[in-house]
Enzyme design. Sequence first.
Site, PDB file in Angstrom:
ATOM      1  N   SER A   1      22.185  29.574  58.365  1.00  0.00           N
ATOM      2  CA  SER A   1      22.411  30.697  59.281  1.00  0.00           C
ATOM      3  C   SER A   1      23.402  30.303  60.372  1.00  0.00           C
ATOM      4  O   SER A   1      23.959  31.161  61.048  1.00  0.00           O
ATOM      5  CB  SER A   1      21.085  31.150  59.911  1.00  0.00           C
TER       6      SER A   1
ATOM      7  N   ASP B   1      19.376  22.846  55.207  1.00  0.00           N
ATOM      8  CA  ASP B   1      19.626  23.888  54.217  1.00  0.00           C
ATOM      9  C   ASP B   1      20.819  23.476  53.367  1.00  0.00           C
ATOM     10  O   ASP B   1      21.876  23.134  53.916  1.00  0.00           O
ATOM     11  CB  ASP B   1      20.035  25.158  54.977  1.00  0.00           C
TER      12      ASP B   1
ATOM     13  N   LYS C   1      16.338  22.152  51.967  1.00  0.00           N
ATOM     14  CA  LYS C   1      15.845  23.465  51.531  1.00  0.00           C
ATOM     15  C   LYS C   1      16.888  24.074  50.612  1.00  0.00           C
ATOM     16  O   LYS C   1      18.079  23.942  50.874  1.00  0.00           O
ATOM     17  CB  LYS C   1      15.600  24.389  52.729  1.00  0.00           C
TER      18      LYS C   1
ATOM     19  N   GLU D   1      10.907  34.972  52.783  1.00  0.00           N
ATOM     20  CA  GLU D   1      11.715  35.732  53.748  1.00  0.00           C
ATOM     21  C   GLU D   1      11.698  37.228  53.434  1.00  0.00           C
ATOM     22  O   GLU D   1      11.961  37.641  52.299  1.00  0.00           O
ATOM     23  CB  GLU D   1      13.167  35.220  53.760  1.00  0.00           C
TER      24      GLU D   1
HETATM   25  O1  KIV Z   1      19.379  29.600  57.350  1.00  0.00           O
HETATM   26  C1  KIV Z   1      18.318  29.813  57.937  1.00  0.00           C
HETATM   27  O2  KIV Z   1      18.229  29.801  59.170  1.00  0.00           O
HETATM   28  C2  KIV Z   1      17.131  30.090  57.120  1.00  0.00           C
HETATM   29  C3  KIV Z   1      15.923  30.628  57.811  1.00  0.00           C
HETATM   30  C4  KIV Z   1      16.171  32.023  58.185  1.00  0.00           C
HETATM   31  C5  KIV Z   1      14.703  30.450  57.012  1.00  0.00           C
HETATM   32  O3  KIV Z   1      17.174  29.937  55.940  1.00  0.00           O
END
Ligand code: KIV
Length: 275
Positions: free
Chosen positions: A50, A88, A118, A187
Amino acid sequence: MSVQDEIKRLTAPDILARKHGEPIVSLTSYHAHTARLVDKYCDIILVGDSLGMVMHGFETTIPVTLDMMILQAHAVMRGSRRALVVIDMPFGSYEQSKEQAFASCARAMKETGCGAVKLEGGRRMAETIAFLVERGVPVMGHVGLTPQSINTLGSFRAQGRDEADWAPIEADAKAVADAGAFSIVLEAIAEPLGRKITKEVAIPTIGIGASAACDGQILVLEDMLGLSPRVPKFVRRYGELGPGIEAAISSYASDVRSRAFPGPEHVYPMRKKGG
Ligand code: KIV
C-alpha cells in the site's frame, strides 16, 4: 545493551500460537519514525505494498517494486524492536513460479532481516506457499479483496457479499492454511464470512474490513490517522492528523515570510572573542 534491556522480537510461530488467544494487533508502517511508535503497541508491523498508493501517490499497488519494499523495510526494521516485521511481496515478484517466489523472498529476508513475507492469492498460490515454508520462509496469506488483482477485479469492491460467492473465498483461505502459512489476512469480505473462516482455519485470521471475530486486525496507519487522500469505507479514523499538520506547515510558512523565524542565536549564541 544489558540483558534486562534485551527485547526479543516476535516470530511467526509466536503469532501462530495466538490462534484462539489474545487478539493480534497489527498496523502498516513504511518508515523508521512511524515504526518506532507502532512497535510499542503492535504485534505485527506490515510493510505493505500500500506504500505505492499512500507514500508514492500511485493509483494502485501494481507499480511497486521489490527494491521499493526492501528500502522501506530497512527503515522499519531500524525503527522497531519487538514486533514481527512482515514484508508484502509486490506484484510480479512471486507469481511466475515457486522458484521466482523463493528468490524474491530470500532476497527480502536476507537484505532486511524481516521475519516473514506476505503474498496475495488463495488456491493458486498454495503450492508456492508450501514450497516457501518448507525452505524456511514464513508466509502470511491474503485472500478476499486482493488489491494486486485490481485489473482483473475491476474495482476495490468488498468480496463475498452474496452467500453464493462464499465458497471460493473459503476454499482459498483453507488452501493457504493447509499449505503452511502462519496467518492470513482477510480483506474486505462480508462479516459472517470472516467469522466463518476464522472458525474453520487453524491459523490466525487478520481482518481488514472483515469481521471483529477475526483473530487480529490490521489497518493502514495513514488511513486510521486521517492522512490518506482516499480511505476505504470500513476504516475507523482514530485521528485527524491532516489538518494539524497543515496548520503547522502554514504557521511555519507565515513565520518565514514575515521573518518571525527564530534564528540560531537562541541555540548557539555568538562567543565573545577570547571566550
Ligand atoms: O499493503 C497493505 O497495506 C496490505 C494491508 C492492507 C493488509 O496488504
